[in-house]
Design a protein around this motif. Structure first.
Motif, PDB file in Angstrom:
ATOM      1  N   ALA A 212      42.051  44.936 -20.808  1.00 19.50           N
ATOM      2  CA  ALA A 212      41.398  46.139 -20.281  1.00 19.50           C
ATOM      3  C   ALA A 212      40.903  45.907 -18.852  1.00 19.50           C
ATOM      4  O   ALA A 212      41.039  46.778 -17.985  1.00 19.50           O
ATOM      5  CB  ALA A 212      40.245  46.554 -21.185  1.00 19.50           C
ATOM      6  N   ASP A 213      40.353  44.728 -18.587  1.00 21.37           N
ATOM      7  CA  ASP A 213      39.879  44.407 -17.240  1.00 21.37           C
ATOM      8  C   ASP A 213      41.049  44.311 -16.266  1.00 21.37           C
ATOM      9  O   ASP A 213      40.950  44.739 -15.116  1.00 21.37           O
ATOM     10  CB  ASP A 213      39.083  43.100 -17.262  1.00 21.37           C
ATOM     11  CG  ASP A 213      38.379  42.820 -15.956  1.00 21.37           C
ATOM     12  OD1 ASP A 213      37.808  43.765 -15.364  1.00 21.37           O
ATOM     13  OD2 ASP A 213      38.386  41.653 -15.514  1.00 21.37           O
ATOM     14  N   GLN A 214      42.174  43.778 -16.731  1.00 17.24           N
ATOM     15  CA  GLN A 214      43.372  43.681 -15.902  1.00 17.24           C
ATOM     16  C   GLN A 214      43.854  45.081 -15.505  1.00 17.24           C
ATOM     17  O   GLN A 214      44.169  45.321 -14.344  1.00 17.24           O
ATOM     18  CB  GLN A 214      44.470  42.951 -16.671  1.00 17.24           C
ATOM     19  CG  GLN A 214      45.656  42.588 -15.832  1.00 17.24           C
ATOM     20  CD  GLN A 214      45.528  41.220 -15.229  1.00 17.24           C
ATOM     21  OE1 GLN A 214      44.864  40.356 -15.770  1.00 17.24           O
ATOM     22  NE2 GLN A 214      46.173  41.005 -14.119  1.00 17.24           N
ATOM     23  N   ILE A 215      43.903  46.002 -16.452  1.00 17.14           N
ATOM     24  CA  ILE A 215      44.316  47.379 -16.153  1.00 17.14           C
ATOM     25  C   ILE A 215      43.346  48.016 -15.169  1.00 17.14           C
ATOM     26  O   ILE A 215      43.754  48.699 -14.229  1.00 17.14           O
ATOM     27  CB  ILE A 215      44.429  48.206 -17.446  1.00 17.14           C
ATOM     28  CG1 ILE A 215      45.635  47.722 -18.243  1.00 17.14           C
ATOM     29  CG2 ILE A 215      44.530  49.701 -17.148  1.00 17.14           C
ATOM     30  CD1 ILE A 215      45.759  48.328 -19.615  1.00 17.14           C
ATOM     31  N   TYR A 216      42.056  47.776 -15.360  1.00 20.65           N
ATOM     32  CA  TYR A 216      41.039  48.307 -14.447  1.00 20.65           C
ATOM     33  C   TYR A 216      41.287  47.797 -13.026  1.00 20.65           C
ATOM     34  O   TYR A 216      41.273  48.563 -12.064  1.00 20.65           O
ATOM     35  CB  TYR A 216      39.648  47.900 -14.940  1.00 20.65           C
ATOM     36  CG  TYR A 216      38.532  48.433 -14.093  1.00 20.65           C
ATOM     37  CD1 TYR A 216      37.975  49.673 -14.367  1.00 20.65           C
ATOM     38  CD2 TYR A 216      38.012  47.703 -13.031  1.00 20.65           C
ATOM     39  CE1 TYR A 216      36.943  50.179 -13.604  1.00 20.65           C
ATOM     40  CE2 TYR A 216      36.984  48.198 -12.254  1.00 20.65           C
ATOM     41  CZ  TYR A 216      36.453  49.433 -12.549  1.00 20.65           C
ATOM     42  OH  TYR A 216      35.435  49.936 -11.777  1.00 20.65           O
ATOM     43  N   LYS A 217      41.548  46.488 -12.885  1.00 23.99           N
ATOM     44  CA  LYS A 217      41.777  45.888 -11.562  1.00 23.99           C
ATOM     45  C   LYS A 217      43.051  46.440 -10.925  1.00 23.99           C
ATOM     46  O   LYS A 217      43.085  46.723  -9.727  1.00 23.99           O
ATOM     47  CB  LYS A 217      41.873  44.364 -11.662  1.00 23.99           C
ATOM     48  CG  LYS A 217      40.638  43.688 -12.249  1.00 23.99           C
ATOM     49  CD  LYS A 217      39.568  43.471 -11.230  1.00 23.99           C
ATOM     50  CE  LYS A 217      38.290  42.971 -11.813  1.00 23.99           C
ATOM     51  NZ  LYS A 217      38.086  41.574 -11.900  1.00 23.99           N
ATOM     52  N   ILE A 218      44.109  46.578 -11.716  1.00 21.75           N
ATOM     53  CA  ILE A 218      45.365  47.118 -11.193  1.00 21.75           C
ATOM     54  C   ILE A 218      45.170  48.543 -10.707  1.00 21.75           C
ATOM     55  O   ILE A 218      45.593  48.900  -9.602  1.00 21.75           O
ATOM     56  CB  ILE A 218      46.479  47.035 -12.257  1.00 21.75           C
ATOM     57  CG1 ILE A 218      46.846  45.571 -12.509  1.00 21.75           C
ATOM     58  CG2 ILE A 218      47.698  47.847 -11.843  1.00 21.75           C
ATOM     59  CD1 ILE A 218      47.723  45.349 -13.723  1.00 21.75           C
ATOM     60  N   CYS A 219      44.513  49.367 -11.512  1.00 18.56           N
ATOM     61  CA  CYS A 219      44.272  50.764 -11.121  1.00 18.56           C
ATOM     62  C   CYS A 219      43.367  50.858  -9.899  1.00 18.56           C
ATOM     63  O   CYS A 219      43.550  51.741  -9.061  1.00 18.56           O
ATOM     64  CB  CYS A 219      43.670  51.554 -12.279  1.00 18.56           C
ATOM     65  SG  CYS A 219      44.824  51.854 -13.632  1.00 18.56           S
ATOM     66  N   SER A 220      42.416  49.944  -9.772  1.00 15.25           N
ATOM     67  CA  SER A 220      41.511  50.000  -8.623  1.00 15.25           C
ATOM     68  C   SER A 220      42.232  49.711  -7.313  1.00 15.25           C
ATOM     69  O   SER A 220      41.786  50.144  -6.253  1.00 15.25           O
ATOM     70  CB  SER A 220      40.335  49.030  -8.805  1.00 15.25           C
ATOM     71  OG  SER A 220      40.747  47.693  -8.658  1.00 15.25           O
ATOM     72  N   VAL A 221      43.365  49.009  -7.365  1.00 19.23           N
ATOM     73  CA  VAL A 221      44.145  48.715  -6.156  1.00 19.23           C
ATOM     74  C   VAL A 221      45.288  49.719  -5.987  1.00 19.23           C
ATOM     75  O   VAL A 221      45.446  50.324  -4.928  1.00 19.23           O
ATOM     76  CB  VAL A 221      44.698  47.276  -6.188  1.00 19.23           C
ATOM     77  CG1 VAL A 221      45.644  47.031  -5.030  1.00 19.23           C
ATOM     78  CG2 VAL A 221      43.548  46.269  -6.157  1.00 19.23           C
ATOM     79  N   LEU A 222      46.088  49.894  -7.029  1.00 18.26           N
ATOM     80  CA  LEU A 222      47.282  50.736  -6.925  1.00 18.26           C
ATOM     81  C   LEU A 222      47.012  52.222  -7.162  1.00 18.26           C
ATOM     82  O   LEU A 222      47.862  53.047  -6.868  1.00 18.26           O
ATOM     83  CB  LEU A 222      48.341  50.261  -7.920  1.00 18.26           C
ATOM     84  CG  LEU A 222      48.820  48.823  -7.749  1.00 18.26           C
ATOM     85  CD1 LEU A 222      49.854  48.494  -8.797  1.00 18.26           C
ATOM     86  CD2 LEU A 222      49.363  48.605  -6.354  1.00 18.26           C
ATOM     87  N   GLY A 223      45.838  52.535  -7.699  1.00 19.31           N
ATOM     88  CA  GLY A 223      45.527  53.914  -8.075  1.00 19.31           C
ATOM     89  C   GLY A 223      45.908  54.148  -9.528  1.00 19.31           C
ATOM     90  O   GLY A 223      46.668  53.381 -10.117  1.00 19.31           O
ATOM     91  N   SER A 224      45.389  55.195 -10.095  1.00 18.64           N
ATOM     92  CA  SER A 224      45.671  55.505 -11.493  1.00 18.64           C
ATOM     93  C   SER A 224      47.086  56.059 -11.644  1.00 18.64           C
ATOM     94  O   SER A 224      47.548  56.824 -10.801  1.00 18.64           O
ATOM     95  CB  SER A 224      44.670  56.537 -12.008  1.00 18.64           C
ATOM     96  OG  SER A 224      43.362  56.047 -11.842  1.00 18.64           O
ATOM     97  N   PRO A 225      47.765  55.682 -12.724  1.00 14.26           N
ATOM     98  CA  PRO A 225      49.092  56.240 -12.945  1.00 14.26           C
ATOM     99  C   PRO A 225      49.000  57.728 -13.288  1.00 14.26           C
ATOM    100  O   PRO A 225      47.985  58.191 -13.807  1.00 14.26           O
ATOM    101  CB  PRO A 225      49.629  55.433 -14.132  1.00 14.26           C
ATOM    102  CG  PRO A 225      48.433  54.916 -14.833  1.00 14.26           C
ATOM    103  CD  PRO A 225      47.370  54.751 -13.781  1.00 14.26           C
ATOM    104  N   THR A 226      50.064  58.437 -12.985  1.00 15.49           N
ATOM    105  CA  THR A 226      50.136  59.864 -13.299  1.00 15.49           C
ATOM    106  C   THR A 226      51.443  60.121 -14.049  1.00 15.49           C
ATOM    107  O   THR A 226      52.304  59.244 -14.139  1.00 15.49           O
ATOM    108  CB  THR A 226      50.134  60.721 -12.018  1.00 15.49           C
ATOM    109  OG1 THR A 226      51.330  60.426 -11.281  1.00 15.49           O
ATOM    110  CG2 THR A 226      48.914  60.445 -11.156  1.00 15.49           C
TER     111      THR A 226
END
Length: 67
Positions: A17-31
């Motif tokens: 969950a933390d990994q997904i949070y970090k990825i989204c914080s850099v790349l943006g949320s998927p759509t």
């Protein structure tokens, strides 16, 4: 390349969950436009992605070449 340049992980999560949070914080949320399969899978698992706008990599690695 970012990890090779900085010699540290770009997304240093301590859990999935933390990994997904970090990825989204850099790349943006998927759509649905950028990752429809991931959105469908997340919905089936009752998971909601954290909401972020993308962060420019130049902000994270200021000394790197734009190329």
């Amino acid at each position: 390349m970012a990890e090779l340049f900085t010699l540290r992980p770009l997304f240093p999560g301590s859990s999935e969950a933390d990994q997904i949070y970090k990825i989204c914080s850099v790349l943006g949320s998927p759509t649905m436009r950028t990752w429809p399969e991931g959105i469908k899978l997340a919905a089936a698992m009752n998971f909601r992605f954290p909401q972020f706008v993308p962060t420019p990599l130049s902000a994270l690695i200021p000394n790197a070449s734009p190329e």
